[in-house]
Design a protein around this motif. Structure first.
Motif, PDB file in Angstrom:
ATOM      1  N   SER A 164       0.817  -1.209   0.000  1.00 48.15           N
ATOM      2  CA  SER A 164       0.000   0.000   0.000  1.00 48.15           C
ATOM      3  C   SER A 164       0.855   1.265   0.000  1.00 48.15           C
ATOM      4  O   SER A 164       1.774   1.414   0.808  1.00 48.15           O
ATOM      5  N   ASN A 165       0.507   2.182  -0.894  1.00 47.43           N
ATOM      6  CA  ASN A 165       1.191   3.474  -0.934  1.00 47.43           C
ATOM      7  C   ASN A 165       0.973   4.250   0.356  1.00 47.43           C
ATOM      8  O   ASN A 165       1.857   4.973   0.806  1.00 47.43           O
ATOM      9  N   LYS A 166      -0.207   4.096   0.950  1.00 45.58           N
ATOM     10  CA  LYS A 166      -0.487   4.800   2.204  1.00 45.58           C
ATOM     11  C   LYS A 166       0.481   4.344   3.290  1.00 45.58           C
ATOM     12  O   LYS A 166       1.021   5.161   4.041  1.00 45.58           O
ATOM     13  N   LEU A 167       0.719   3.041   3.378  1.00 42.28           N
ATOM     14  CA  LEU A 167       1.662   2.519   4.372  1.00 42.28           C
ATOM     15  C   LEU A 167       3.083   3.000   4.094  1.00 42.28           C
ATOM     16  O   LEU A 167       3.841   3.297   5.020  1.00 42.28           O
ATOM     17  N   LYS A 168       3.431   3.064   2.824  1.00 41.59           N
ATOM     18  CA  LYS A 168       4.759   3.565   2.455  1.00 41.59           C
ATOM     19  C   LYS A 168       4.958   4.969   3.018  1.00 41.59           C
ATOM     20  O   LYS A 168       5.987   5.258   3.639  1.00 41.59           O
ATOM     21  N   TYR A 169       3.969   5.830   2.850  1.00 42.90           N
ATOM     22  CA  TYR A 169       4.080   7.195   3.338  1.00 42.90           C
ATOM     23  C   TYR A 169       4.066   7.258   4.867  1.00 42.90           C
ATOM     24  O   TYR A 169       4.764   8.070   5.462  1.00 42.90           O
ATOM     25  N   VAL A 170       3.308   6.379   5.496  1.00 38.58           N
ATOM     26  CA  VAL A 170       3.291   6.318   6.960  1.00 38.58           C
ATOM     27  C   VAL A 170       4.689   5.968   7.470  1.00 38.58           C
ATOM     28  O   VAL A 170       5.221   6.628   8.375  1.00 38.58           O
ATOM     29  N   PHE A 171       5.305   4.946   6.882  1.00 36.11           N
ATOM     30  CA  PHE A 171       6.636   4.527   7.336  1.00 36.11           C
ATOM     31  C   PHE A 171       7.699   5.585   7.026  1.00 36.11           C
ATOM     32  O   PHE A 171       8.627   5.772   7.826  1.00 36.11           O
ATOM     33  N   CYS A 172       7.581   6.277   5.903  1.00 38.54           N
ATOM     34  CA  CYS A 172       8.534   7.363   5.601  1.00 38.54           C
ATOM     35  C   CYS A 172       8.398   8.484   6.628  1.00 38.54           C
ATOM     36  O   CYS A 172       9.403   9.006   7.129  1.00 38.54           O
ATOM     37  N   THR A 173       7.161   8.825   6.962  1.00 41.61           N
ATOM     38  CA  THR A 173       6.912   9.881   7.944  1.00 41.61           C
ATOM     39  C   THR A 173       7.444   9.493   9.318  1.00 41.61           C
ATOM     40  O   THR A 173       8.106  10.298   9.991  1.00 41.61           O
ATOM     41  N   VAL A 174       7.183   8.262   9.733  1.00 40.68           N
ATOM     42  CA  VAL A 174       7.662   7.787  11.032  1.00 40.68           C
ATOM     43  C   VAL A 174       9.197   7.793  11.060  1.00 40.68           C
ATOM     44  O   VAL A 174       9.808   8.165  12.079  1.00 40.68           O
ATOM     45  N   ALA A 175       9.829   7.416   9.964  1.00 43.19           N
ATOM     46  CA  ALA A 175      11.293   7.427   9.894  1.00 43.19           C
ATOM     47  C   ALA A 175      11.838   8.848  10.052  1.00 43.19           C
ATOM     48  O   ALA A 175      12.817   9.073  10.785  1.00 43.19           O
ATOM     49  N   ILE A 176      11.223   9.799   9.383  1.00 42.07           N
ATOM     50  CA  ILE A 176      11.683  11.191   9.473  1.00 42.07           C
ATOM     51  C   ILE A 176      11.509  11.720  10.898  1.00 42.07           C
ATOM     52  O   ILE A 176      12.417  12.351  11.450  1.00 42.07           O
ATOM     53  N   ILE A 177      10.370  11.433  11.501  1.00 42.29           N
ATOM     54  CA  ILE A 177      10.130  11.865  12.883  1.00 42.29           C
ATOM     55  C   ILE A 177      11.161  11.234  13.822  1.00 42.29           C
ATOM     56  O   ILE A 177      11.735  11.909  14.682  1.00 42.29           O
ATOM     57  N   SER A 178      11.411   9.955  13.641  1.00 44.04           N
ATOM     58  CA  SER A 178      12.394   9.253  14.462  1.00 44.04           C
ATOM     59  C   SER A 178      13.784   9.880  14.329  1.00 44.04           C
ATOM     60  O   SER A 178      14.492  10.074  15.321  1.00 44.04           O
ATOM     61  N   ALA A 179      14.171  10.189  13.103  1.00 38.15           N
ATOM     62  CA  ALA A 179      15.481  10.801  12.869  1.00 38.15           C
ATOM     63  C   ALA A 179      15.564  12.191  13.504  1.00 38.15           C
ATOM     64  O   ALA A 179      16.608  12.561  14.045  1.00 38.15           O
ATOM     65  N   LEU A 180      14.477  12.933  13.466  1.00 38.49           N
ATOM     66  CA  LEU A 180      14.469  14.259  14.088  1.00 38.49           C
ATOM     67  C   LEU A 180      14.575  14.163  15.606  1.00 38.49           C
ATOM     68  O   LEU A 180      15.321  14.913  16.235  1.00 38.49           O
ATOM     69  N   VAL A 181      13.859  13.217  16.192  1.00 44.81           N
ATOM     70  CA  VAL A 181      13.863  13.048  17.643  1.00 44.81           C
ATOM     71  C   VAL A 181      15.228  12.586  18.156  1.00 44.81           C
ATOM     72  O   VAL A 181      15.675  12.998  19.224  1.00 44.81           O
ATOM     73  N   THR A 182      15.900  11.745  17.388  1.00 46.98           N
ATOM     74  CA  THR A 182      17.186  11.180  17.818  1.00 46.98           C
ATOM     75  C   THR A 182      18.374  11.848  17.119  1.00 46.98           C
ATOM     76  O   THR A 182      19.490  11.337  17.175  1.00 46.98           O
TER      77      THR A 182
END
Length: 167
Positions: free
Chosen positions: A72-90
């Motif tokens: 699913s493209n929606k899941l792809k975007y969810v995981f990309c967003t979560v990755a970016i947030i994770s990188a910003l937090v850490t």
């Protein structure tokens, strides 16, 4: 055994899953091997106290499991967003940017229905992880990424280049 040595042992085991992954043609089998490797690699980064890389690999491990069942493209975007947030937090400088970029390429790859495109995007992501692992000083992880790219290229050759050359 020191945390560093244990981290290198975990990556050495992950190498086996990585090498197997791209010798399959079926994208679900490829991604299942990457899931197994991801568990070991994320543990490796935890032991090295590389928190951005550890969090991104935990997310990647979950992503690989999910992408076995859905592209699913929606899941792809969810995981990309979560990755970016994770990188910003850490965030810890250049290594965070490199690992996040690698994760984004591999996220797009994991949710791609075409195993050929999956392989191509994984090469880019893997090259970025290789640079990251060199910078953080994990020699076994550098070897793992070199072998991963080599395995991917061998599989690519077997399934795409060799067949089109024979035609």
């Amino acid at each position: 055994m020191t945390p560093f040595v244990l981290s290198q042992v975990l990556v050495a085991i992950a190498i086996g899953f990585d090498l197997m992954s791209f010798q399959f043609k079926d994208r679900q089998k490829i991604v299942a091997c990457l899931f197994c490797a991801g568990i070991l690699i994320s543990s490796h980064f935890i032991l090295l106290e590389q928190w951005t890389a550890a969090s991104l690999m935990i997310i990647a491990t979950i992503r690989y499991l999910v992408s076995i069942f859905s592209t699913s493209n929606k899941l792809k975007y969810v995981f990309c967003t979560v990755a970016i947030i994770s990188a910003l937090v850490t965030y810890s400088g250049l290594v965070s940017i490199i690992s996040c970029s690698a994760s984004i390429f591999q996220t797009v790859a994991a949710f791609n229905r075409d195993d050929r495109r999956l392989r191509e995007l994984m090469i880019i992501g893997t090259a970025l992880w290789l640079v990251h692992n060199y910078i953080v000083g994990s020699p076994t992880a550098v070897i793992m990424e070199v072998l991963f790219i080599s395995s991917n290229l061998l599989g690519y050759y077997r399934y795409y280049y060799k067949k089109s050359a024979a035609v």
